[in-house]
Design a protein around this motif. Sequence first.
Motif, short mmCIF file in Angstrom:
data_model
loop_
_atom_site.label_atom_id
_atom_site.label_comp_id
_atom_site.label_asym_id
_atom_site.label_seq_id
_atom_site.Cartn_x
_atom_site.Cartn_y
_atom_site.Cartn_z
N PHE A 147 30.89 -10.87 20.19
CA PHE A 147 30.63 -9.53 20.75
C PHE A 147 29.15 -9.33 21.08
CE2 PHE A 147 34.89 -8.80 19.27
CZ PHE A 147 35.40 -7.92 20.22
N GLU A 148 28.27 -9.99 20.32
CA GLU A 148 26.84 -9.90 20.65
C GLU A 148 26.58 -10.51 22.02
OE1 GLU A 148 24.90 -11.72 17.28
OE2 GLU A 148 24.68 -9.78 16.25
N LYS A 149 27.29 -11.61 22.29
CA LYS A 149 27.15 -12.28 23.58
C LYS A 149 27.72 -11.40 24.70
CE LYS A 149 28.04 -16.83 25.42
NZ LYS A 149 29.01 -17.91 25.32
N ALA A 150 28.89 -10.83 24.44
CA ALA A 150 29.55 -10.02 25.47
C ALA A 150 28.76 -8.75 25.78
CB ALA A 150 30.96 -9.66 25.01
N TRP A 151 28.17 -8.15 24.77
CA TRP A 151 27.52 -6.86 24.96
C TRP A 151 25.99 -6.95 25.05
CZ3 TRP A 151 30.92 -4.15 20.67
CH2 TRP A 151 32.22 -3.98 21.18
N GLY A 152 25.45 -8.18 24.80
CA GLY A 152 24.01 -8.38 24.95
C GLY A 152 23.17 -7.58 23.96
N ARG A 153 23.68 -7.34 22.79
CA ARG A 153 22.93 -6.61 21.76
C ARG A 153 23.22 -7.21 20.39
NH1 ARG A 153 21.00 -4.64 25.55
NH2 ARG A 153 20.30 -2.52 25.97
N LYS A 154 22.25 -7.07 19.46
CA LYS A 154 22.48 -7.46 18.07
C LYS A 154 23.46 -6.47 17.45
CE LYS A 154 20.29 -11.12 17.07
NZ LYS A 154 21.21 -12.21 16.70
N LEU A 155 24.40 -6.94 16.64
CA LEU A 155 25.40 -6.06 16.06
C LEU A 155 25.39 -6.14 14.53
CD1 LEU A 155 28.29 -6.90 18.55
CD2 LEU A 155 26.97 -4.77 18.49
N ARG B 194 30.22 7.03 28.88
CA ARG B 194 29.37 6.14 29.69
C ARG B 194 27.97 6.73 29.82
NH1 ARG B 194 30.54 6.40 35.85
NH2 ARG B 194 29.64 8.45 35.35
N ASP B 195 27.90 8.03 30.12
CA ASP B 195 26.59 8.64 30.33
C ASP B 195 25.79 8.73 29.04
OD1 ASP B 195 27.43 8.76 32.88
OD2 ASP B 195 27.56 10.95 33.02
N LEU B 196 26.50 8.92 27.92
CA LEU B 196 25.82 8.92 26.63
C LEU B 196 25.23 7.55 26.32
CD1 LEU B 196 28.11 10.93 24.19
CD2 LEU B 196 25.67 11.27 24.56
N ILE B 197 26.05 6.51 26.55
CA ILE B 197 25.59 5.14 26.29
C ILE B 197 24.37 4.84 27.16
CG2 ILE B 197 26.21 2.70 26.45
CD1 ILE B 197 29.15 3.56 25.98
N ARG B 198 24.45 5.27 28.40
CA ARG B 198 23.33 5.07 29.33
C ARG B 198 22.07 5.78 28.83
NH1 ARG B 198 25.32 6.75 35.13
NH2 ARG B 198 26.37 4.81 35.60
N ALA B 199 22.27 7.03 28.39
CA ALA B 199 21.13 7.82 27.91
C ALA B 199 20.50 7.18 26.69
CB ALA B 199 21.57 9.24 27.61
N MET B 200 21.32 6.40 25.97
CA MET B 200 20.80 5.72 24.79
C MET B 200 20.16 4.38 25.15
SD MET B 200 24.00 6.69 22.35
CE MET B 200 23.52 6.36 20.69
N GLY B 201 20.10 4.08 26.43
CA GLY B 201 19.35 2.91 26.86
C GLY B 201 20.17 1.68 27.15
N TYR B 202 21.49 1.81 27.24
CA TYR B 202 22.32 0.64 27.55
C TYR B 202 22.81 0.78 28.98
CZ TYR B 202 25.83 -3.02 26.94
OH TYR B 202 26.57 -4.17 27.06
N PRO B 203 22.72 -0.29 29.75
CA PRO B 203 23.07 -0.16 31.18
C PRO B 203 24.57 -0.09 31.42
CG PRO B 203 22.50 -2.43 30.70
CD PRO B 203 22.30 -1.66 29.41
N ALA B 204 25.20 1.00 31.05
CA ALA B 204 26.64 1.16 31.30
C ALA B 204 26.82 1.71 32.71
CB ALA B 204 27.22 2.13 30.28
N ASP B 205 27.51 0.92 33.54
CA ASP B 205 27.63 1.37 34.93
C ASP B 205 29.08 1.37 35.40
OD1 ASP B 205 28.02 -1.30 34.87
OD2 ASP B 205 26.58 -1.81 36.44
N TYR B 206 29.99 1.60 34.46
CA TYR B 206 31.41 1.59 34.81
C TYR B 206 31.71 2.63 35.89
CZ TYR B 206 31.43 -0.61 30.21
OH TYR B 206 31.17 -1.41 29.13
N SER B 207 32.59 2.26 36.81
CA SER B 207 32.91 3.21 37.86
C SER B 207 34.37 3.66 37.81
CB SER B 207 32.60 2.61 39.23
OG SER B 207 33.38 1.44 39.40
#
Lengths: 199, 543
Positions: free
Chosen positions: B225-233, B341-354
């Motif tokens: 999941f770290e690989k998939a999401w690009g963050r330390k978990l 999505r917008d919350l995740i984005r505001a927290m600094g993660y590039p969530a761009d789901y459409s």
Amino acid sequence: MTASTFVLADPTKCIGCQSCEIACAVAHLGTSITTAGEMEAPFQPRLRVVRTSQVTMPIQCRHCEDAPCANACPVGAIVRQDGVVLVKEEKCIGCKTCVLACPFGAMDVVPALDKGQRVRQPGLKVQTDEGAAPKERYVAHKCDLCIGRPGGPACVEVCLARALVLVKRGTMARSVKSRRTASAMQIARSGVQPAGANR
Amino acid sequence: MSGLGTAFGSGAMTNTINELQQMGPNDAIFAIGTNTTECHPIIGIRMLEAHRRGARLIVADPRETELAKHADVYLRHNPGSDVALLNAMMYVILTEGLADEAFIKSRTENFEACRETVLKYSPERVEGITGVPAEKVRQAARLFATAENGATYYTMGITQHTSGVDNVLSVANLAMLTGNLGKPRAGVNPLRGQNNVQGACDMGALPNVYPAYQPVTDPKVREKFEKAWGRKLSDKVGMAISDVLRGIEEGKVRFLYVFGENPMRSDPDVNHVRHCLEKVEFLVVQDIFLTESAAMADVVLPGTTWAEKDGTFSNTERRVQRVRQAVEPRGNARPDWQILRDLIRAMGYPADYSSPEEIFNEIRTVAPSYAGMTYERLEKLGGIHWPCPTEEHPGTPILHVGKFSRGLGRFSAVDWRPPAELPDDEYPLVLTTGRRTAHYHTGTMTRNCWGLDGVAPEEWVEISPEDAADLGIAHGDHVRLTTRRGSVVARAEVTDRVPKGVTFITFHYTESAGNLLTNSALDPVSKTPEYKVCAVRVEKVSA
């Protein structure tokens, strides 16, 4: 005139979900359910689910051939029309004699509605300290078999357990005939002979 | 979920709903702790239809439900005595040679330990615990064990106890003992209470797993999941709801984000919940109405109703189905996925789901049981049962065929334990809780529906004729129910549906909130509260 049709529930199938009550109330509402919710229209189904430890099923009008409600009505507000025992609301004086007369508990007296809205009666007023105040109109209320509704009775249509059926004259005749046959078969199988048959 | 996970390796319903439509004289339905006709009416109707075709129907419930009225054998056991009852049924099956020896030998493990425990529970010996005559237990056991196929169904009547996991393990034991797994018209079937609660669990909305039940504590899973999401978990198990409330009290939890949930009515001991929600520094509630919980929030985020949203629901039988938007969201309401999505984005993660479909396709890459599902396939097949690992896979309507998810099915030795709070002189009756057909949960939606609230506009507490007579209560009287935690007033329905000593209330009505009364004592493993048993005092309220 042929025997009237009526709606009857099968207690072996009914789960007591009351969908029939909702469908009935909606079918007679005269407005949409969202509007009804906004204006707090009274909820007035014409059948009611009975739920005891022995039985669960809705009870509604049997459209009696010689209807006690109609016979008891002092103003002739209950008539038989197109095979349906029907309340003529405009004639009803809210005396409740029909409620007392009905042996099935299928009659009620409830607030009269116009498009979901309660209405005031033109006659008798309520006496208060401030003088005569308008009074809400109440009328007799019963199953009308959803007369004029394209899909037939709404309660039958909505029942997912298929516990409600519209019993027509033919349905009754078939059921009676098959029961008669079953009785005959049972007597034949049991070997019982009428007293004195061996004489 | 914890119980079935231990026994089978998967916590979900093993079989499908439609199998009820194939049931007949060689099949048995065992419904325990489920008021199916009231809470799952469509499934309840199918059960009754199967029964009319000749399927055997065994019902165990402290309340005489509609289903119980139709049962071939109805076991009215005392609230919280499920383990003793199930062990007694297994005692009969074992001692009368009705167990499926071949299945036990080839498909399971740890049977001896279970057997040893079960043999302490003869139906005669546990009559005092269960309140069920031994002969009835024997009848039920024989009826179930001699059927070619036996399917067990349960809901919260099994799980919402301090012995909830033990109850589930016992149900699993019974199914394995009779060889009723991995085949049609059988299985262990926990009926889920919501259209998508299975889906929420599948997506990892649990403290200990990522999507598709992959443990957060497994380093390989974390790496994936770290690989998939690009963050330390984190590798730490999160908090259960009860831990969160305690955390707020201890000042360790300072921010709470609640969505699609109304803890001020759905959690046990509401007075305590109120205290916690008042104490938490920052409360965000996302819902479609201003619920009792939302009214306490610092920020309310307006979500969308079922009619306004698009995506998938994963239902009780693990079937993933499309839900399609029917109307545009009203006012400033927005679909949940856009808010998140917008919350995740505001927290600094590039969530761009459409779109929800784009999110679904990401789910497929990390949740192996969803990997083979596409929107196109869901559309074409009308839904797919997980696991569905590849796009060629037809889905899996029946779990554990030939082999359990964990390999061998695991028997457990389960002893009965009493509920956390039992009647005493001060609180002499048992209070149990449940639902009514017309209303859903805390009534957030249904009490706003004209027709649904029309048929069930107020709380009617069930009390037995004997107890009502003792307390001078007549049908329709207003009564006050008081427990160690709170007090509510409601109308009294004097009815044989409940036995002497037991009362029943729902949690649908904010003006008679059942959960002001309930006990927050937890199952030690699943952390599920004991909604189904607490001690109560009932008094008539003078008008």
